[in-house]
Design a protein around this motif. Structure first.
Motif, short mmCIF file in Angstrom:
data_model
loop_
_atom_site.label_atom_id
_atom_site.label_comp_id
_atom_site.label_asym_id
_atom_site.label_seq_id
_atom_site.Cartn_x
_atom_site.Cartn_y
_atom_site.Cartn_z
N ASP A 99 -13.37 21.05 -17.21
CA ASP A 99 -12.23 20.21 -16.95
C ASP A 99 -12.40 18.64 -17.37
O ASP A 99 -11.60 17.86 -16.89
N SER A 100 -13.19 18.35 -18.08
CA SER A 100 -13.65 17.00 -18.21
C SER A 100 -13.33 16.59 -19.84
O SER A 100 -13.11 17.45 -20.57
N SER A 101 -13.30 15.47 -19.88
CA SER A 101 -12.74 14.76 -21.34
C SER A 101 -13.89 13.96 -22.09
O SER A 101 -15.05 13.63 -21.28
N TYR A 102 -13.83 13.82 -23.40
CA TYR A 102 -14.90 13.05 -23.76
C TYR A 102 -15.10 11.55 -23.25
O TYR A 102 -16.25 11.02 -23.07
N ASP A 103 -14.06 11.02 -22.80
CA ASP A 103 -14.20 9.71 -21.94
C ASP A 103 -14.90 9.87 -20.84
O ASP A 103 -15.72 8.95 -20.36
N ASP A 104 -14.86 11.00 -19.86
CA ASP A 104 -15.63 11.45 -18.83
C ASP A 104 -17.09 11.35 -19.36
O ASP A 104 -17.82 10.66 -18.43
N ASP A 201 -11.48 0.98 -21.47
CA ASP A 201 -11.12 1.87 -22.68
C ASP A 201 -11.63 3.31 -22.46
O ASP A 201 -11.70 3.95 -23.50
N LEU A 202 -12.08 3.72 -21.37
CA LEU A 202 -12.46 5.00 -21.40
C LEU A 202 -11.68 5.61 -20.06
O LEU A 202 -11.95 6.75 -19.64
N LYS A 203 -10.48 5.09 -19.93
CA LYS A 203 -9.55 5.78 -19.08
C LYS A 203 -8.51 6.63 -19.44
O LYS A 203 -7.89 7.37 -18.54
N ALA A 204 -8.30 6.75 -20.75
CA ALA A 204 -7.07 7.54 -21.40
C ALA A 204 -7.40 8.94 -20.98
O ALA A 204 -6.66 9.75 -20.65
N GLY A 205 -8.77 9.08 -20.88
CA GLY A 205 -9.12 10.92 -20.85
C GLY A 205 -9.44 11.03 -19.34
O GLY A 205 -10.14 12.22 -19.09
N ALA A 206 -9.00 10.12 -18.34
CA ALA A 206 -9.72 10.15 -16.99
C ALA A 206 -8.57 11.19 -16.22
O ALA A 206 -7.39 10.94 -16.65
#
Ligand code: NAI
Length: 300
Positions: A99-104, A201-206
């Protein structure tokens, strides 16, 4: 290491929770302490409670290599050479890997793993070059041993911190530098508020922050161990140069269960062609690893 008095310590994540417990305990031991944290408001609040000349605050994002080097230069200029390093800053994220993204991934790996790597890469060469020994404590977690579906990325970072700490312990023993890994269970801390400090900058995939879940976590952490209790156990472990610091004794049985499961997974396969030659190599390696463990404990 028996006497910590007069040494300079660098504590990341020092403004809250376990880190602030370390700061208080180190000051009580007679150390000079740099309290490093990404939250300037929390640094100011923590310093206001300490009322001690021997502590300075340093704003630092541990994920930044350049930031770490600059912080180390500043602290060593003001407080003298750092020989006690506490790579403790960490953030949590409760969601499954699928359920996670690269940003995570980038956020958690950046803080929980690269933050520790950066602390080691910044300070260990300086400590080695100066002689005089020292100690590195890396904060992992019981999540360095126990996996669940939810803390998948967190599990990954903490397993890695445990592995890198153990290997580092063996390579630094000959320099008189000890390494310990702290594996706490639940702590009374501010970690439930990790989302507040996720970089823009790591919030888009949150995923959207679930305020109810954060509230539940806050309540849960209220029942956690007091940071001062953990810090006292860590200071004792540094004195004894112990690698594993299991602050929470309630995990012993569960760990036994997990290790039993691991051993259960071995099978008595028939010997394959290379088996006997491999045994000779593995004996040599195993003897070498045992000797490294003994040397690091100081009981060669
Ligand atoms: P905390 O949130 O109370 O303290 C951590 C501090 O690290 C905070 O002041 C925060 O501002 C700082 N921080 C976060 N990201 C940072 C960054 N990029 N650069 C610099 N500072 C940063 O949390 P706690 O619980 O005291 O966490 C300390 C360590 O203990 C973490 O590594 C955590 O994973 C570990 N841990 C915590 C447990 C718990 O139940 N709270 C259990 C097991 C391990």
């Amino acid at each position: 290491m028996q006497d910590l008095a007069g040494r300079t310590a660098f504590v990341t994540g020092g403004a809250n929770g376990i880190g602030l417990g370390f700061v208080r305990a180190l000051l009580a031991e007679g150390c000079k302490v740099a309290l490093a944290d990404i939250r300037q408001d929390a640094i100011d609040a923590a310093l206001a409670t300490l009322d001690n000349q021997d502590v300075i605050g340093v704003q630092l994002d541990v994920a930044s290599r350049d930031g770490f080097a600059a912080a180390a230069d500043r602290v060593e200029a003001e407080l003298g050479p750092v020989s006690l390093v506490f790579n403790n800053a960490g953030v949590n994220l409760f969601q499954t890997i699928d359920d996670s993204s690269y940003d995570d991934w980038d956020w958690l790996l950046g803080v929980n793993l690269h933050g520790v790597i950066n602390g080691v890469m910044t300070f260990v060469p300086r400590m080695k070059a100066r002689g005089g020994g020292g100690h590195v404590v890396n904060t992992a977690s019981m999540a360095a041993f126990l996996c669940g579906p939810q803390p998948g990325i967190y599990n990954t970072t903490k397993f890695a911190v445990r592995g890198m700490s153990e290997s580092l312990r063996y390579s630094l023993a000959k320099h008189g530098i000890g390494v310990s890994v702290l594996c706490p269970g639940l702590v009374k801390s501010h970690i439930f508020a990790s989302d507040e400090i996720r970089p823009d900058d790591l919030k888009a995939g949150a995923k959207a922050v679930d305020a109810t879940a954060v509230g539940r976590l806050e309540q849960l952490h209220q029942a956690g161990m007091e940071p001062d209790v953990i810090a006292a156990r860590v200071i004792e472990a540094i004195h004894a140069n112990r690698f594993y610091i299991f602050s929470h004794p309630e995990f012993r049985d569960e760990l036994r269960e997990v290790f039993d499961d691991v051993l259960e997974a071995f099978r008595d396969y028939p010997e394959d062609a290379g088996f006997q030659q491999r045994l000779a190599f593995e004996k040599m390696r195993r003897d070498g690893y045992r000797a490294a463990r003994q040397a690091a404990r100081g009981d060669e």
